[in-house]
Scaffold this motif. Structure first.
Motif: not given
Length: 200
Positions: A27-52
């Motif tokens: 994304d390189d600071g463009a705040h585009g699709a890759y940034r959204w994907a990274a945010l979604a992946l971060f949120a999903g990964a963080a959710a597994t912390d509480f789930l596991d």
């Protein structure tokens, strides 16, 4: 399979870290699709912390691997996200430096006594992780308004202060575990925090 699922989620969280980093680099600071994907992946990964953790306790399959690997996965996810926000967005480095020092110290200390004592995550440490996740999510949000970034920044500051405080608590517990009499063969101990500690 049921007994292994919490540990599988922990491993998946570790795998998500380099993927998230690659997306933020792309994304390189463009705040585009890759940034959204990274945010979604971060949120999903963080959710597994509480789930596991929830599943491990509910199914009574808490393991020594989970007690050690789960906080390591949390640290990797948070530190990688903070590092990338510093590189891509110019986030100040000092929260990352303080948190990284704390996490490395606690992780090494845990490993040093892991043969005899398992030191699980404390409630204070879990609060720190929760606030870090919230802060990073707000700071990573593509095109976030200034007020939202300010909320994210101050949440990060508070979580960093808690990280330092809980780091001191872990240091005391680790030191006590190292001074304690060695356990009998096959015995594993989980030390309690002393007065003022975060462990209930």
């Amino acid at each position: 399979m049921t007994s292994a699922l919490p540990n599988v989620l922990t491993v998946l969280r570790l795998v998500a870290v380099p993927v998230m980093v690659a997306m933020l680099i792309a994304d390189d600071g463009a705040h585009g699709a890759y940034r959204w994907a990274a945010l979604a992946l971060f949120a999903g990964a963080a959710a597994t912390d509480f789930l596991d953790g929830y599943l491990a306790r509910r199914w009574e399959v808490v393991s020594d691997f989970g007690k050690l690997a789960d906080p390591i996965a949390d640290k990797a996810l948070v530190l990688a996200a903070l590092a990338m926000l510093s590189v891509v967005d110019g986030l100040p480095w000092w929260p990352l430096a303080l948190v990284a020092f704390r996490e490395v110290y606690v992780t090494v200390g845990r490993l040093m006594v892991a043969g005899d004592v398992v030191i699980p995550a404390s409630p204070g440490g879990k609060l720190k992780t929760f606030l870090q996740v919230v802060a990073i999510g707000l700071l990573m949000w593509p095109g976030a308004p200034g007020w939202l970034l300010a909320v994210g920044w101050w949440t990060l500051v508070v979580s960093t202060l808690i990280a330092v405080a809980t780091g001191v608590d872990y240091a005391v517990r680790i030191a006590r575990a190292r001074r304690a009499d060695p356990p009998q063969k096959g015995e594993r101990r989980v030390p309690e925090a002393g007065a003022g500690g975060f462990q209930p």
